[in-house]
Design an enzyme around this catalytic site. Structure first.
Site, PDB file in Angstrom:
ATOM      1  N   GLY A 194       0.798  -1.175   0.106  1.00 23.87           N
ATOM      2  CA  GLY A 194      -0.218  -0.046   0.043  1.00 23.87           C
ATOM      3  C   GLY A 194       0.867   1.136   0.085  1.00 23.87           C
ATOM      4  N   GLY A 242       2.729   3.560   1.625  1.00 26.00           N
ATOM      5  CA  GLY A 242       3.330   3.889   2.993  1.00 26.00           C
ATOM      6  C   GLY A 242       3.753   5.283   3.033  1.00 26.00           C
ATOM      7  NE  ARG A 243       8.619   6.001  -0.390  1.00 25.68           N
ATOM      8  CZ  ARG A 243       9.832   6.108  -0.900  1.00 25.68           C
ATOM      9  NH1 ARG A 243      10.400   7.291  -0.549  1.00 25.68           N
ATOM     10  NH2 ARG A 243      10.358   5.371  -1.731  1.00 25.68           N
ATOM     11  CG  ASP A 293      10.846   8.083   6.963  1.00 21.14           C
ATOM     12  OD1 ASP A 293      10.560   7.771   5.953  1.00 21.14           O
ATOM     13  OD2 ASP A 293      12.087   8.599   6.998  1.00 21.14           O
ATOM     14  N   GLY A 294       7.550   7.318   6.072  1.00 23.87           N
ATOM     15  CA  GLY A 294       6.571   7.935   5.153  1.00 23.87           C
ATOM     16  C   GLY A 294       7.062   8.837   4.312  1.00 23.87           C
ATOM     17  NE  ARG A 343       0.965   1.292  -6.847  1.00 24.20           N
ATOM     18  CZ  ARG A 343       2.154   1.910  -6.903  1.00 24.20           C
ATOM     19  NH1 ARG A 343       3.237   1.427  -7.105  1.00 24.20           N
ATOM     20  NH2 ARG A 343       1.928   3.196  -6.533  1.00 24.20           N
ATOM     21  CG  ASP A 393       5.274  -3.608  -5.043  1.00 27.98           C
ATOM     22  OD1 ASP A 393       5.740  -4.545  -5.422  1.00 27.98           O
ATOM     23  OD2 ASP A 393       5.797  -2.576  -4.459  1.00 27.98           O
ATOM     24  CG  ASP A 428       6.707   3.108  -7.555  1.00 28.14           C
ATOM     25  OD1 ASP A 428       6.410   4.156  -7.541  1.00 28.14           O
ATOM     26  OD2 ASP A 428       6.436   2.106  -6.746  1.00 28.14           O
TER      27      ASP A 428
HETATM   28  P1  AMP Z   1       9.055   1.178  -3.257  1.00 26.62           P
HETATM   29  O1  AMP Z   1      10.053   0.295  -3.159  1.00 26.62           O
HETATM   30  O2  AMP Z   1       9.334   2.469  -3.002  1.00 26.62           O
HETATM   31  O3  AMP Z   1       8.197   0.660  -4.307  1.00 26.62           O
HETATM   32  O4  AMP Z   1       8.043   0.734  -2.115  1.00 26.62           O
HETATM   33  C1  AMP Z   1       7.600  -0.561  -1.669  1.00 26.62           C
HETATM   34  C2  AMP Z   1       6.626  -0.350  -0.513  1.00 26.62           C
HETATM   35  O5  AMP Z   1       7.179   0.319   0.531  1.00 26.62           O
HETATM   36  C3  AMP Z   1       5.430   0.531  -1.018  1.00 26.62           C
HETATM   37  O6  AMP Z   1       4.311   0.117   0.018  1.00 26.62           O
HETATM   38  C4  AMP Z   1       5.774   1.953  -0.227  1.00 26.62           C
HETATM   39  O7  AMP Z   1       4.860   2.674   0.111  1.00 26.62           O
HETATM   40  C5  AMP Z   1       6.709   1.431   0.946  1.00 26.62           C
HETATM   41  N1  AMP Z   1       7.717   2.511   1.303  1.00 26.62           N
HETATM   42  C6  AMP Z   1       8.901   2.845   0.713  1.00 26.62           C
HETATM   43  N2  AMP Z   1       9.610   3.792   1.320  1.00 26.62           N
HETATM   44  C7  AMP Z   1       8.770   4.000   2.531  1.00 26.62           C
HETATM   45  C8  AMP Z   1       8.881   4.883   3.647  1.00 26.62           C
HETATM   46  N3  AMP Z   1      10.001   5.671   3.605  1.00 26.62           N
HETATM   47  N4  AMP Z   1       8.071   5.100   4.449  1.00 26.62           N
HETATM   48  C9  AMP Z   1       6.935   4.219   4.412  1.00 26.62           C
HETATM   49  N5  AMP Z   1       6.666   3.295   3.477  1.00 26.62           N
HETATM   50  C10 AMP Z   1       7.743   3.145   2.635  1.00 26.62           C
HETATM   51 MG    MG Z   2       6.585   0.789  -5.413  1.00 27.66          MG
END
Ligand code: AMP
Ligand code: MG
Length: 491
Positions: free
Chosen positions: A91, A93-94, A126-127, A184, A253, A263
């Site tokens: 989901g 997350g940020r 940390d979002g 996605r 995702d 992404d």
């Molecule tokens: P990504 O690798 O950026 O495609 O992210 C994979 C998952 O990790 C997704 O659900 C993102 O929302 C979550 N995510 C990545 N970085 C962060 C972060 N700094 N804080 C919270 N969620 C994160």
């Molecule tokens: Mg992603």
């Protein structure tokens, strides 16, 4: 002077039609936002007022400090296979979707803030996002767009004035991302893995209506959806391969239903041609290596197909058979798209049976000699224009036989050499985001608070097919003695 708040004509179908697929949420306060980069042309395309958006009131929106009228900020739910292992709940997350607008071409686009704070999907994160990865996504996404490759785009990059903790403290930032949608493969997986087949159907109907309306009229709309996504992804990956782009983290995702690249994390462009190239430091098994990308796309589509089983036929065995056939058709689909993307690079307008061997022959030469992918094609265009020296210097003596075969093949084409040379220059970029240039630009922004190398690089990459009056280093690969390039996940 009081400034008008930016107006968005939001029309938020995801929020309105897909309750239960997201959590309404709000952004954290950014303490001292500053606009690092703003995409005026994209703002205009979206039907937004660039002046209002780039104003203080606009900055407040782009930093997540003000919710524009009509927005329904929300974090989307999704799951995903990451490096082959299933995570049932990822989901946003940020990230926070503000809403949807209809652009000046009549296309529906999502507007999303990335890096705007924790959400219920943040898990341990940390979002937040850091300046480096935000500018990287901005730069590579816009470079892809200029190369004619379907991609999400960047409307703005804002620094928040808040440090984020990674291996070290880094300046924080928010990217405003624009996408055809953020649905996605993993969005389907989220509901399918919970056995919520009604929701899978609801999502599929929504995706069909939004992206592939023709599928609604097909004999089997859900099979037609899979076929449409497969075709979009085959075309997309073929285009990636034709410019040497390596996504680096093709988890389910990170694969869109729309067929846009999404992404940008540890992605990078290959310079010297090597099919096994991997840049990402976390991809230790080379799962997402350059040459694996088509097979991984197919693997991801198989995961999408699995979510559609109950929709495609009441008889599970029959549904699986139909879907398996569709997934098995991907390599042929991809092969055709790859030829479509590669032929013009060699100046071929017509299609002949021997073309695959001719193209792979050139790639083998490049690989054996460790030659730069982008420059070799550019030199080939120059060879067609009459100057063969650069190409010969590139591929050496063994290149002569290939050059002979290519010339023979060209004799069966209609265009004049001059027209063909121009056509080749228009599809073979002079500039790609060269890794050392990207690093240089991001380092200056992060550690010297100097955005000028970033802005200069962005300008060069926005017109990639034209040799510009800029330093030649923009067009050059890393020096031969440079350490192998490594990228890190953009979190
Ligand atoms: P990504 O690798 O950026 O495609 O992210 C994979 C998952 O990790 C997704 O659900 C993102 O929302 C979550 N995510 C990545 N970085 C962060 C972060 N700094 N804080 C919270 N969620 C994160
Ligand atoms: Mg992603």
């Amino acid at each position: 002077m009081t400034q008008a708040a930016p107006r968005f004509d939001f029309d938020n179908t995801y929020a309105a039609q897909l309750e239960g697929f997201y959590t309404p949420w709000q952004a954290d306060e950014a303490p001292a936002p500053k606009l690092m980069q703003f995409n005026e042309a994209l703002a205009v395309e979206l039907g937004l007022d660039p002046m209002a958006l780039a104003s203080e009131a606009g900055l407040a929106v782009l930093a997540g400090n003000a919710v524009p009228e009509g927005a329904t900020p929300l974090a989307q739910a999704y799951a995903g296979h990451q490096f082959g292992g299933f995570s049932p709940q990822l989901g946003d997350g940020r990230a926070l979707m503000l809403g949807e607008v209809i652009d000046t071409n009549g296309r529906r686009r999502d507007i999303q803030l990335k890096g705007s704070g924790r959400t219920p999907f943040s898990r341990g994160g940390d979002g937040k996002a850091a300046v480096g990865p935000v500018l990287r996504e901005y730069l590579i996404g816009e470079a892809m767009y200029a190369l004619g490759i379907p991609t999400t785009r960047a409307l703005a990059a804002v620094s928040t004035g808040e440090p984020v903790m990674r291996e070290t403290m880094l300046p924080g930032a928010i990217l405003t991302r624009v996408a055809a949608s953020h649905i996605r493969v993993g969005t389907f997986q989220f509901f399918a893995s919970r056995g919520e087949n009604d929701k899978v159907r609801q999502l599929a109907d929504y995706a069909i209506a939004r992206h592939y309306p023709d599928a609604a009229r097909a004999a089997n709309p859900y099979l037609a959806l899979l076929e449409a996504v497969s075709e979009a992804q085959a075309s997309l990956i073929a285009k990636w391969m034709s410019v040497g782009f390596i996504h680096g983290v093709m988890n389910t995702d990170n694969m869109t239903i729309s067929g846009e690249t999404i992404d940008y994390g540890p992605c990078a462009f290959m310079d010297r041609y090597a099919a096994d190239t991997v840049f990402s430091s976390i991809d230790q098994t080379a799962r997402y290596a350059y040459a694996n990308q088509p097979a991984i796309a197919q693997w991801n589509l198989a995961r999408l197909a699995e979510t559609l089983i109950t929709l495609v036929d009441a008889d599970t065995d029959k549904a699986i058979e139909i879907l398996t056939d569709s997934v098995n058709a991907f390599p042929a689909l991809y092969g055709a798209k790859w030829l479509e993307a590669m032929r013009p690079k060699l100046g071929l307008a017509a299609a002949e049976d021997g073309d695959f061997d001719l193209i792979t022959g050139l790639l083998s030469l490049m690989e054996a000699q460790g030659r730069d992918f982008t420059l070799t094609f550019r030199h080939l265009a120059a060879a067609q224009g009459g100057d063969v020296t650069a190409f010969q210097a590139q591929v050496g003596g063994e290149g002569s036989a290939w050059l002979g075969a290519w010339r023979e093949r060209l004799e069966r084409e209609d265009a004049t050499a001059e027209v063909r040379a121009a056509a080749m220059l228009a599809v073979n970029p002079h500039y790609i985001p060269r890794n050392q240039k990207v690093e240089e630009a991001l380092n200056a922004a992060v550690y010297q608070d100097d955005l000028s190398p970033f802005k200069a690089l962005l300008a060069v990459l926005s017109d990639p097919f034209t040799a510009q009056d800029v330093d030649d280093s923009y067009a050059q690969p890393a020096p031969l003695d440079a350490a192998p390039y490594r990228t890190f996940c953009g979190t």
